[in-house]
Design an enzyme around this catalytic site. Structure first.
Site, PDB file in Angstrom:
ATOM      1  N   GLU A  42       0.840  -1.198   0.000  1.00  0.00           N
ATOM      2  CA  GLU A  42       0.000   0.000   0.000  1.00  0.00           C
ATOM      3  C   GLU A  42       0.878   1.253   0.000  1.00  0.00           C
ATOM      4  O   GLU A  42       1.915   1.298   0.662  1.00  0.00           O
ATOM      5  CB  GLU A  42      -0.874  -0.009   1.253  1.00  0.00           C
ATOM      6  CG  GLU A  42      -1.767   1.215   1.385  1.00  0.00           C
ATOM      7  CD  GLU A  42      -2.480   1.288   2.720  1.00  0.00           C
ATOM      8  OE1 GLU A  42      -3.651   1.705   2.729  1.00  0.00           O
ATOM      9  OE2 GLU A  42      -1.874   0.933   3.759  1.00  0.00           O
ATOM     10  N   LYS A 121      -9.326   0.388  -1.593  1.00  0.00           N
ATOM     11  CA  LYS A 121      -9.478   0.258  -0.143  1.00  0.00           C
ATOM     12  C   LYS A 121     -10.921   0.545   0.253  1.00  0.00           C
ATOM     13  O   LYS A 121     -11.566   1.442  -0.306  1.00  0.00           O
ATOM     14  CB  LYS A 121      -8.528   1.213   0.566  1.00  0.00           C
ATOM     15  CG  LYS A 121      -8.377   0.948   2.065  1.00  0.00           C
ATOM     16  CD  LYS A 121      -7.220   1.754   2.629  1.00  0.00           C
ATOM     17  CE  LYS A 121      -6.934   1.381   4.082  1.00  0.00           C
ATOM     18  NZ  LYS A 121      -5.738   2.071   4.591  1.00  0.00           N
ATOM     19  N   CYS A 155      -4.593  -3.169   3.470  1.00  0.00           N
ATOM     20  CA  CYS A 155      -4.173  -2.772   4.817  1.00  0.00           C
ATOM     21  C   CYS A 155      -5.287  -2.892   5.851  1.00  0.00           C
ATOM     22  O   CYS A 155      -5.640  -3.998   6.256  1.00  0.00           O
ATOM     23  CB  CYS A 155      -3.585  -1.367   4.766  1.00  0.00           C
ATOM     24  SG  CYS A 155      -2.512  -0.985   6.184  1.00  0.00           S
TER      25      CYS A 155
END
Length: 298
Positions: A42, A121, A155
């Protein structure tokens, strides 16, 4: 298959060919070591912002806009490298324009046949909500490849079980988790999330990380972590579930040989059957039992 997961430093580039050379060097090294699947972290793409020059130094908004403006350049670069080396690549994520002054944190996925897709995300951290112009993107991503069906969560997303479960139920046997964490505690939160997702879905989970200091970009100024590949601690996997783990805060690739037949075997005949027993929660969670205490003994 052989998986390469990165501990990736965010660098400064004075010219586009320097950026391209770094990407070529990293991909060529992993491909040369026999990797079939390469996983970058990321916000590794924040380094693309440096191509805008000294004006972005210390300016988070400028860094974000500059990185987003170079998405197409990086997208073409990693797509070409996947074709050239015959590998699958999850590229480093970066902000892309989300409209109305917002951005989406996006990672590109590249197949060796030239096909490409992307993953966004889903759940923003407090920093991303309060100090950055980021919003959630499209739903949890899954891609079909010659290696198998692969899910992607970026993440913080890995810390939410239902996102990973949706991917597992859609057929994912591998979950990629590119991460960027600025302190050891953040790294361990993602690490523990990855290990939990490997356990409950009986799947392989790959964590990639950023490492090192970045004095010119406030959003990614400190980076700590260790790349790793996890599996369920059951038959055919290590007792602690750690298939491989690289050193903390040291740039480079970490490799693991994995066999998806081991995933299928453990789902079918493991000591525990978390994957198949998951639905049994649904009838029990709404019916919480408040235990009543008897009288204390005299």
């Amino acid at each position: 298959m052989k998986i390469a997961t990165a501990a990736y430093p965010i660098d400064w580039f004075d010219r586009p060919d320097a950026m391209a050379e770094k990407a070529r060097r990293w991909v060529a090294e992993a491909a040369g070591d026999g990797a079939d699947l390469l996983v970058f972290p990321e916000y590794g793409g924040m380094e693309w912002a440096s191509l805008a020059g000294p004006a972005v130094r210390g300016d988070q908004a400028a860094c974000t806009e500059a990185a987003a403006a170079r998405w197409d350049l990086a997208d073409a670069l990693f797509s070409g490298l996947a074709r050239e080396h015959g590998v699958h690549i999850l590229g480093p994520s970066a902000p892309v324009d989300g409209g109305h002054g917002t951005h989406v944190n996006r990672a590109g996925f590249y197949r060796p046949d030239g096909a490409k897709a992307h993953a966004d995300k889903q759940i923003m951290t407090q920093y991303e909500r309060e100090s950055w112009s980021l919003r959630p993107g499209e739903g949890p991503a899954i891609v079909d490849t010659a290696l198998g069906r692969i899910g992607i969560l970026i993440c913080y997303d890995s810390e939410f079980p239902l996102l990973a479960r949706a991917l597992a139920e859609a057929g994912a046997e591998i979950l990629l988790v590119p991460s960027c964490t600025d302190a050891p505690m953040g790294y361990h939160r993602v690490r523990i999330g990855c290990m939990a997702r490997a356990l409950e879905n009986q799947m392989i989970v790959v964590q990639a990380v950023t490492v090192g200091a970045v004095d010119w970009c406030p959003a990614v100024d400190e980076n700590h972590g260790a790349p790793a590949v996890y599996g369920p601690p059951d038959h055919g996997f290590p007792p602690d579930g750690v298939i491989t783990q690289g050193p903390m805060d040291r740039a480079g690739w970490t490799y693991a040989e994995v066999d998806l037949e081991a995933v299928r075997n453990v789902r079918r005949a493991g000591q525990v059957r978390n994957f198949s027993h998951w639905p049994e929660q649904q009838g029990r969670v709404p019916h919480v039992t408040f235990l009543q205490f008897g009288a204390a003994p005299p």
